[in-house]
Design a protein around this motif. Structure first.
Motif, PDB file in Angstrom:
ATOM      1  N   CYS A  77       1.340  17.873  -6.098  1.00 22.74           N
ATOM      2  CA  CYS A  77       1.766  16.592  -5.530  1.00 22.74           C
ATOM      3  C   CYS A  77       3.222  16.347  -5.887  1.00 22.74           C
ATOM      4  O   CYS A  77       3.820  17.077  -6.688  1.00 22.74           O
ATOM      5  CB  CYS A  77       0.896  15.454  -6.059  1.00 22.74           C
ATOM      6  SG  CYS A  77       0.969  15.284  -7.854  1.00 22.74           S
ATOM      7  N   ARG A  90       6.473  14.766  -7.633  1.00 17.39           N
ATOM      8  CA  ARG A  90       6.762  14.282  -8.981  1.00 17.39           C
ATOM      9  C   ARG A  90       7.131  12.794  -8.892  1.00 17.39           C
ATOM     10  O   ARG A  90       7.990  12.397  -8.112  1.00 17.39           O
ATOM     11  CB  ARG A  90       7.915  15.084  -9.575  1.00 17.39           C
ATOM     12  CG  ARG A  90       8.339  14.658 -10.973  1.00 17.39           C
ATOM     13  CD  ARG A  90       9.601  15.409 -11.351  1.00 17.39           C
ATOM     14  NE  ARG A  90      10.168  14.939 -12.597  1.00 17.39           N
ATOM     15  CZ  ARG A  90       9.993  15.516 -13.779  1.00 17.39           C
ATOM     16  NH1 ARG A  90       9.248  16.601 -13.868  1.00 17.39           N
ATOM     17  NH2 ARG A  90      10.552  15.039 -14.874  1.00 17.39           N
ATOM     18  N   ARG A 147       5.412   8.669 -17.293  1.00 15.16           N
ATOM     19  CA  ARG A 147       4.862   9.747 -16.472  1.00 15.16           C
ATOM     20  C   ARG A 147       4.152  10.783 -17.355  1.00 15.16           C
ATOM     21  O   ARG A 147       4.674  11.191 -18.393  1.00 15.16           O
ATOM     22  CB  ARG A 147       5.981  10.426 -15.678  1.00 15.16           C
ATOM     23  CG  ARG A 147       5.512  11.611 -14.839  1.00 15.16           C
ATOM     24  CD  ARG A 147       6.602  12.111 -13.896  1.00 15.16           C
ATOM     25  NE  ARG A 147       7.879  12.279 -14.584  1.00 15.16           N
ATOM     26  CZ  ARG A 147       8.196  13.347 -15.318  1.00 15.16           C
ATOM     27  NH1 ARG A 147       7.326  14.310 -15.483  1.00 15.16           N
ATOM     28  NH2 ARG A 147       9.380  13.416 -15.888  1.00 15.16           N
ATOM     29  N   ASN A 176      -0.382  11.477  -7.873  1.00 17.12           N
ATOM     30  CA  ASN A 176       0.272  11.662  -9.176  1.00 17.12           C
ATOM     31  C   ASN A 176      -0.021  10.520 -10.152  1.00 17.12           C
ATOM     32  O   ASN A 176       0.455  10.527 -11.276  1.00 17.12           O
ATOM     33  CB  ASN A 176       1.783  11.871  -9.025  1.00 17.12           C
ATOM     34  CG  ASN A 176       2.442  10.791  -8.168  1.00 17.12           C
ATOM     35  OD1 ASN A 176       2.010   9.629  -8.178  1.00 17.12           O
ATOM     36  ND2 ASN A 176       3.479  11.173  -7.417  1.00 17.12           N
ATOM     37  N   GLY A 222      -0.093  14.618 -13.574  1.00 20.10           N
ATOM     38  CA  GLY A 222       0.364  13.245 -13.379  1.00 20.10           C
ATOM     39  C   GLY A 222      -0.096  12.299 -14.477  1.00 20.10           C
ATOM     40  O   GLY A 222      -0.406  12.693 -15.602  1.00 20.10           O
TER      41      GLY A 222
END
Length: 645
Positions: free
Chosen positions: A320, A322, A352, A464, A492
Motif C-alpha cells: 500500500c 506509505r 506511522r 496503511n 502500517g
C-alpha cells in the motif's frame, strides 16, 4: 462428582463424537477445547442435562448441583438488576419465609409446656440454623460484591434490566450462576462480553471457588490462568490432558508427531501388502499368502491424525501507499451526548508503524473515539488524519456491508490480488470456512460467520491504517493467531480495541486507557499496563461498593448544614433532573418499541436484505444507546444530589 460413560452423539450419518468417558472431580478446572464444530457446546449441554446423547450415560449424584451459562440465552425484561440477581437466592428467600412463618406460630402459642410446642421450637431451631448456614444474612452484600466485580456500579442495581445491552444482561446471568455456588460450573464463552478488569475478577473468583469448573473459551490467557486440566475433542474422540492449556499445546504437538509417524508407517505397510497382492494375485503357488495379506489388510484400523492446525498459515497485507509520519493527531478532542460527557481534552499522537490498543471498561468511549476518527459522528477539538492515510476499519456492523447474493469464496476472490489468490482456500480454512462452508451464500451465514468473513476481506485490502474494534469476538485460537501474526507483520499503523490480553500481548507497544471521561497514555505492552493497573485500581474495583458507602457516610455528616437558599437550589436541581429522566425514559420506550417493530419487519424473508429498514434499525439502535447514556447521566446526577441533600 460427575461421571460420563460411553457417550455418543450423532447428527446425520457421521457421529459428532463417540465412546467418550471421563470423570469431573471436585476442584477440577477443565478447559474443553477443539476446533469450531467439534462439539464443545453440545458437550456442555449434555453435561447439564439440556440435551440427550444418542447413547451413553451422564451420572450426577443427587446432592450435586450444576450451573450452566450458555453463549445465548433468553433474558428477563421485567425486573431491576438487583431483583433479577436476587433470583439466585430463591431457595434462601423461600426458607426465610418459612422461618418467619414458624416464628409467627411460636408467638401465637401459649402452651409452652406442651409436646406440640416443643416440636415447633425444635423445627424452628433447625430451619433457622439452616437459614444462617446458607449465608442468608449476607446475600445482599454478596449480590453487590459480585455485580461490582463484573463491572456494574451501585447506581445500576436499581435500573431495569431492559435498559442494558445484551452483553451487560449476560453479566447479570453470570452473576446469578456464580452466586448460586453450584458444585459443577459449566461456562460457554463467559468472557465474550467482559472487559479486562471483569475478566481478571472472574479469574480470581473461579480459582478461589470450591466447586469444579468446565469451560469453553477462546481467551487463551483466561483458560491458562484458570484451568489445570484440558479435555480436547478431536476426530470424534475426547483426549484427556491433565495439564493446563499451555502444557497441553506442547503435549498435543508431540502427540500429533507420533500420530504422523505411526500413520506413515501404516501407509507404508498397506502399500507393501497391496503390492504383494497385485504382484502374486494370479500365481497358484502364492494363493495362501495372498489370501492372508487380504485378510490382514481388511483388519487394519486406519490411524487418524488430529485436525490440521492452520495457525501455521502466514498472511501478509498487500502493498500500500506509505502514509505520513503521523497518521493521527488528537488535540483537545471532546465528545458529549447532550449533557453527558464521554471524554474531553484527549491529546495524543500516533506515529506511522505504531501498534496501539484502546482499553477500558465498556461504555467509557473507546468505540466512540474510533467513530470520531472515522468522522462518523461530530465532536469538538482538532482530530487530524495524516497525509496519504488509507483506513481499513473493522467493526461488528461491517458484516452488514457484505454482498449477500454471492458465496464466501467469491467474496474473497473478488478482493484477492496476485499470488494470494492461490491461497484462498487455505485462508478460508484458517478462519473456519474450510470445505463446503466456502460455497455457502453470504445470506445464510450467522452474525459471527459474517464478522469473520468481513475480517478476511479487510486483511486482503491495501490499507496503511488499521482500526479494529473487538476483532477477536468470533475467532477461535487458530484464527486469532493468524490475524495476530498478520498485524504484527503489517508495515502500517494499527489501532486495536480489545479486551483479549493474549491477543494484545507482543502486538501493541502503547496503551490508551479510557475511563472517567479521560484518555491516559501508557508506554509499553499490555502486561506492563496490567501490572500498573493492578497496583492502582484493581482493589478499588473489588471494593467499589464499599467506597461508595464510605462516601455516603462522609457526606451524611454535613447534609444538615445547608442554608435555606442552598436547599431551595437543590430542590430545583432535583426537579430538573427528574423531568429530564422522565423525558429520557419516554424516548427510550419509543425507541425500544420501534426496534421491536423493525425486528418483526426484518424477520420476514422479503425484508431481510432491505437496506432502508436495516439503516433505520442501525440508526434507531444508535439513538437508543445515546438516550440510555443520557438517562444514566441524569440518574447519576439525581442520586448525587440526593446523597448530598
Amino acid at each position: 462428582m460427575l461421571s460420563v460413560e460411553g457417550l455418543k452423539v450423532e447428527f446425520g450419518i457421521k457421529p459428532l463424537f463417540g465412546d467418550v468417558s471421563f470423570v469431573v472431580n471436585p476442584r477440577d478446572r477443565i478447559a474443553l477445547v477443539g476446533k469450531n464444530g467439534a462439539g464443545k457446546s453440545t458437550m456442555l449441554k449434555i453435561l447439564c442435562g439440556q440435551q440427550k446423547p444418542t447413547s451413553g450415560v451422564v451420572s450426577v449424584p443427587n446432592d450435586t448441583t450444576v450451573g450452566y451459562l450458555p453463549q445465548v440465552m433468553k433474558l428477563q425484561d421485567n425486573t431491576t438488576v438487583r431483583e433479577e440477581t436476587r433470583k439466585a437466592f430463591a431457595g434462601i428467600t423461600a426458607l426465610k419465609e418459612k422461618v418467619e412463618e414458624l416464628n409467627n406460630l411460636l408467638m401465637e402459642r401459649t402452651d409452652y409446656e406442651s409436646e406440640e410446642y416443643m416440636e415447633l421450637v425444635q423445627k424452628f431451631t433447625q430451619e433457622h440454623e439452616r437459614y444462617m448456614m446458607m449465608g442468608a444474612e449476607n446475600y445482599e452484600a454478596e449480590i453487590e460484591r459480585t455485580l461490582c466485580g463484573l463491572g456494574f456500579v451501585r447506581t445500576d442495581l436499581e435500573r431495569p434490566t431492559s435498559e442494558f445491552s445484551g452483553g451487560w444482561r449476560m453479566r447479570i446471568e453470570l452473576a446469578k450462576i456464580l452466586l448460586q455456588k453450584p458444585d459443577v460450573l459449566l461456562l460457554d464463552e463467559p468472557t465474550n462480553h467482559l472487559d479486562i478488569e471483569s475478566i481478571q475478577w472472574l479469574e480470581q473468583f473461579l480459582t478461589q471457588s470450591s466447586g469444579a469448573v468446565v469451560l469453553v473459551s477462546h481467551d487463551r490467557a483466561f483458560i491458562n490462568n484458570v484451568t489445570n486440566r484440558t479435555l480436547e475433542i478431536s476426530c470424534g474422540k475426547v483426549i484427556d490432558y491433565r495439564v493446563k492449556y499451555d502444557e497441553y499445546v506442547e503435549l498435543r504437538k508431540e502427540r500429533r508427531e507420533q500420530q504422523l509417524r505411526a500413520y506413515e508407517n501404516q501407509q507404508k505397510e498397506i502399500a507393501e501388502m497391496k503390492n504383494f497382492i497385485e504382484k502374486f494375485r494370479y500365481k497358484p503357488t502364492k494363493a495362501v499368502q495372498v489370501q492372508s495379506r487380504i485378510k490382514q489388510l481388511a483388519k487394519i484400523v486406519p490411524i487418524e491424525i488430529d485436525e490440521v492446525d492452520n495457525s501455521a498459515l502466514h498472511l501478509k497485507f498487500p502493498p500500500c501507499l506509505r502514509s505520513g509520519d503521523y497518521p493521527i493527531i488528537c488535540e483537545d478532542v471532546r465528545k458529549d451526548y447532550g449533557e453527558h460527557l464521554v471524554f474531553d481534552n484527549v491529546i495524543f499522537t500516533i506515529k506511522r508503524g505504531e501498534k496501539v490498543a484502546f482499553v477500558g471498561k465498556n461504555g467509557e468511549g473507546k468505540s466512540t473515539l474510533v467513530k470520531c476518527i472515522m468522522n462518523e459522528i461530530p465532536y469538538t477539538g482538532n482530530l487530524k488524519i495524516g497525509h496519504n492515510v488509507q483506513i481499513g476499519y473493522f467493526a461488528q456492523n461491517q458484516a452488514q456491508m457484505l454482498d449477500e447474493d454471492i458465496t464466501v469464496f467469491e467474496t474473497i476472490d473478488n478482493v484477492a490480488k496476485g499470488e494470494i489468490r492461490l491461497k484462498i482456500n487455505n485462508i478460508l480454512g484458517a478462519f473456519m470456512f474450510g470445505g463446503e462452508a466456502s460455497d455457502k451464500k453470504v445470506k445464510v451465514l450467522s452474525g459471527g460467520e459474517r464478522s469473520r468473513l468481513a475480517m478476511i476481506k479487510l486483511l486482503l485490502e491495501p490499507v496503511n491504517l488499521l482500526i479494529l474494534d473487538e476483532p477477536t469476538n468470533h475467532l477461535d485460537m487458530q484464527s486469532k493467531d493468524v490475524l495476530k501474526e498478520a498485524i504484527r507483520a503489517f508495515d502500517g499503523t494499527a489501532i486495536i480495541v480489545s479486551h483479549d490480553r493474549e491477543f494484545l500481548d507482543g502486538l501493541v507497544t502503547k496503551i490508551y486507557e479510557f475511563g472517567g471521561g479521560k484518555v491516559k497514555e501508557h508506554i509499553g505492552g499490555i502486561y506492563d499496563f496490567l501490572k500498573e493497573h493492578n497496583i492502582d485500581s484493581l482493589n478499588q474495583l473489588e471494593n467499589a461498593c464499599q467506597v461508595i458507602e464510605e462516601k455516603k457516610a462522609e457526606t451524611s455528616v454535613t447534609k444538615n448544614k445547608l442554608s435555606y437558599s442552598e436547599h431551595k437550589e437543590q430542590q430545583k436541581r432535583i426537579r430538573k433532573a427528574e423531568r429530564a429522566i422522565a423525558e429520557s425514559e419516554l424516548k427510550i420506550s419509543q425507541k425500544e418499541k420501534r426496534l421491536k417493530e423493525l425486528d418483526l419487519i426484518l424477520s420476514l424473508p422479503e425484508n431481510a436484505s432491505n437496506m432502508e429498514y436495516i439503516a433505520e434499525y442501525t440508526e434507531t439502535r444508535r439513538e437508543l444507546d445515546e438516550e440510555v447514556e443520557r438517562w444514566e447521566h441524569f440518574s447519576e446526577e439525581l442520586e448525587s444530589i440526593n446523597i448530598n441533600n
